[in-house]
Write an enzyme that holds these catalytic residues in place. Structure first.
Site, mmCIF file in Angstrom:
data_model
loop_
_atom_site.group_PDB
_atom_site.id
_atom_site.type_symbol
_atom_site.label_atom_id
_atom_site.label_comp_id
_atom_site.label_asym_id
_atom_site.label_seq_id
_atom_site.Cartn_x
_atom_site.Cartn_y
_atom_site.Cartn_z
ATOM 1 N N ASP A 109 0.850 -1.193 0.000
ATOM 2 C CA ASP A 109 0.000 0.000 0.000
ATOM 3 C C ASP A 109 0.892 1.252 0.000
ATOM 4 O OD1 ASP A 109 -2.435 1.381 0.221
ATOM 5 O OD2 ASP A 109 -2.401 1.334 2.421
ATOM 6 N N ALA A 150 -11.348 5.244 2.657
ATOM 7 C CA ALA A 150 -12.758 4.847 2.537
ATOM 8 C C ALA A 150 -13.397 4.401 3.852
ATOM 9 C CB ALA A 150 -12.879 3.737 1.496
ATOM 10 N N ASN A 162 -10.109 0.662 0.229
ATOM 11 C CA ASN A 162 -9.041 0.635 1.228
ATOM 12 C C ASN A 162 -9.561 1.027 2.602
ATOM 13 O OD1 ASN A 162 -7.574 0.254 -1.094
ATOM 14 N ND2 ASN A 162 -5.899 1.567 -0.445
HETATM 15 P P1 13P Z 1 -8.743 4.994 5.837
HETATM 16 O O1 13P Z 1 -7.821 5.830 6.660
HETATM 17 O O2 13P Z 1 -9.986 5.737 5.479
HETATM 18 O O3 13P Z 1 -9.035 3.677 6.448
HETATM 19 O O4 13P Z 1 -7.994 4.711 4.438
HETATM 20 C C1 13P Z 1 -7.013 3.714 4.359
HETATM 21 C C2 13P Z 1 -6.266 3.759 3.069
HETATM 22 O O5 13P Z 1 -6.572 4.449 2.129
HETATM 23 C C3 13P Z 1 -5.088 2.875 2.993
HETATM 24 O O6 13P Z 1 -4.424 3.012 1.775
HETATM 25 O O1 G3H Z 2 -2.983 4.941 3.775
HETATM 26 C C1 G3H Z 2 -2.311 4.691 4.752
HETATM 27 C C2 G3H Z 2 -2.633 3.501 5.574
HETATM 28 O O2 G3H Z 2 -3.678 3.790 6.463
HETATM 29 C C3 G3H Z 2 -1.397 2.984 6.249
HETATM 30 O O3 G3H Z 2 -0.971 3.853 7.228
HETATM 31 O O4 G3H Z 2 1.441 4.321 6.802
HETATM 32 O O5 G3H Z 2 0.434 4.517 9.110
HETATM 33 O O6 G3H Z 2 0.787 2.276 8.075
HETATM 34 P P1 G3H Z 2 0.520 3.738 7.837
HETATM 35 ZN ZN ZN Z 3 -4.504 5.021 1.056
#
Ligand code: 13P
Ligand code: G3H
Ligand code: ZN
Length: 310
Positions: A82, A212, A253
Site C-alpha cells: 500500500d 474509505a 481501502n
Molecule cells: P482509511 O484511513 O480511510 O481507512 O484509508 C485507508 C487507506 O486508504 C489505505 O491506503
Molecule cells: O494509507 C495509509 C494507511 O492507512 C497505512 O498507514 O502508513 O500509518 O501504516 P501507515
Molecule cells: Zn490510502
C-alpha cells in the site's frame, strides 16, 4: 490456496460490479481477524501492507504470515504493498513474495508520476505482479482552505486516461474527495461521484477508493466510552460508498476502521479487567472485533460469496 494477484481478484469484481476490501494489517491478530471475517463471508480479500507496516513487523514476517494465511484459507488472498514510495521497498516486494504493489507517486507532477509509475509497472509485470497507480491528491480537511483548492486536488478524467495508457497500471486510485484517517470531513461528507463516473467511463479498469473508512457509529461509541479522544471523527457515509461501488469502485481501502475497532476492544478489556495482563486476553477480543467489522464491510462492498467467482 496460494496467494493470487490483485488483478485476478479485481478483474472479476470489475466485471460483476462489486468491490473487494483492501484491509491494512500490521500484526498477526489483525491479519487473523481480517481473514477470519473473509472466510466466514466467503469473500476474496486484498491484504494491504504499508511501508510503515513493513518497518514495524519486518518484511519476512509479513510475507510469511500472509502466505501462511493464504495456504490455510479457501478464499483468494492477494498480498499488496500500500502506498509504495520507496523504490527499494517496492522492488523488494516485487521480488520477495508480494502479488501486487501500489506505486504512489501522486505527490509528483504528472510527467514524473507517469515516468516513475511506468518503471514499476514494467518490473512488476515481468514478474506477473499487478500494479496500482495514484493520480490526484488525497488531502485532509485541515490541508485545504477553499473549495477551489480542494477541487484542484481531485483527479482530472482526461489526465487519468493518459496516465493509464502511458503507464499500463492494472488499477487506478483517483482522488474524488476522500482522505486518510478518522477526520475526513467538516460538515457534510461529499464524494465527487460525477467525476468518478466520467473516470470509469473513460478507463473501464478497476478503480480504487483510498480513505474509505466509514468510522461506524458503534465503533466510535465504544472508543469514546472507554476514553478515546475522537470527538470530531467522521468517515465516508456508507450510502456514498454504495454509490461509488455502483459507479465503478472495485477496491476499497480500509485501515482506520480496523484501528478504531482494535483499539476500542483493547480499551474495553483493560478498563473492565484491571487485573488482566495476559496479552492473549487483551488481543483476542480485538481480533474478534476486527472480524466483526470486516464482515460488515464485506456485506456493504458486495463481495459476500464471491470467493469462487472466476
Ligand atoms: P482509511 O484511513 O480511510 O481507512 O484509508 C485507508 C487507506 O486508504 C489505505 O491506503
Ligand atoms: O494509507 C495509509 C494507511 O492507512 C497505512 O498507514 O502508513 O500509518 O501504516 P501507515
Ligand atoms: Zn490510502
Amino acid at each position: 490456496m496460494g496467494l493470487v494477484t490483485g488483478k485476478e481478484i479485481l478483474e472479476v469484481a470489475n466485471r460483476d460490479g462489486y468491490a473487494v476490501g483492501a484491509f491494512n494489517i500490521n500484526n498477526l491478530e489483525i491479519l487473523q481477524g481480517v481473514v477470519a471475517g473473509c472466510i466466514e463471508k466467503n469473500s476474496p480479500v486484498i491484504i494491504a501492507v504499508s511501508e510503515g507496516a513493513i518497518k514495524y513487523a519486518g518484511f519476512d514476517y509479513i510475507v510469511a504470515m500472509v502466505k501462511t494465511a493464504a495456504e490455510l484459507s479457501p478464499i483468494p488472498i492477494a498480498l499488496h504493498l500500500d502506498h509504495g514510495r520507496d523504490k527499494e521497498i517496492i522492488y523488494r516486494c516485487i521480488k520477495g513474495g508480494f502479488t501486487s504493489v501500489m506505486i504512489d507517486a501522486s505527490h509528483l507532477p504528472l510527467e514524473e508520476n507517469i515516468k516513475e509509475t511506468k518503471v514499476v509497472v514494467e518490473m512488476a509485470h515481468a514478474e506477473g505482479i499487478s500494479v496500482e497507480g495514484e493520480l490526484g491528491r488525497l488531502k485532509g480537511v485541515e490541508e485545504t482552505v477553499s473549495v477551489a483548492e480542494r477541487e484542484a486536488t481531485l483527479t482530472d478524467p482526461q489526465q487519468a486516461e493518459r496516465f493509464v495508457e502511458e503507464t499500463g497500471v492494472d488499477f487506478l486510485a483517483p482522488a474524488i474527495g476522500t482522505s486518510h484517517g478518522a477526520f475526513k470531513f467538516k460538515g457534510e461528507a461529499k464524494l465527487d461521484l460525477e467525476r468518478l463516473k466520467e473516470i470509469k467511463r473513460r478507463l473501464g479498469i478497476p478503480l480504487v477508493l483510498h480513505g474509505a473508512s466509514t468510522v461506524p457509529q458503534r465503533i466510535l461509541e465504544l472508543a469514546l466510552k472507554y476514553g478515546a479522544d475522537l470527538k470530531e471523527a467522521k468517515g465516508v457515509p456508507s450510502e456514498q460508498l454504495k454509490k461509488a461501488i455502483a459507479l465503478g469502485i472495485n477496491k476499497i481501502n480500509t485501515d482506520t476502521d480496523l484501528r478504531l475497532a482494535f483499539t476500542g476492544a483493547v480499551r474495553k478489556v483493560l478498563a473492565e479487567n484491571p487485573g488482566v495482563f495476559d496479552p492473549r486476553k487483551i488481543l483476542g477480543p480485538a481480533r474478534d472485533m476486527i472480524a466483526e467489522v470486516v464482515k460488515e464491510k464485506i456485506s456493504l462492498f458486495g463481495s459476500s460469496g464471491k470467493a469462487r467467482s472466476r
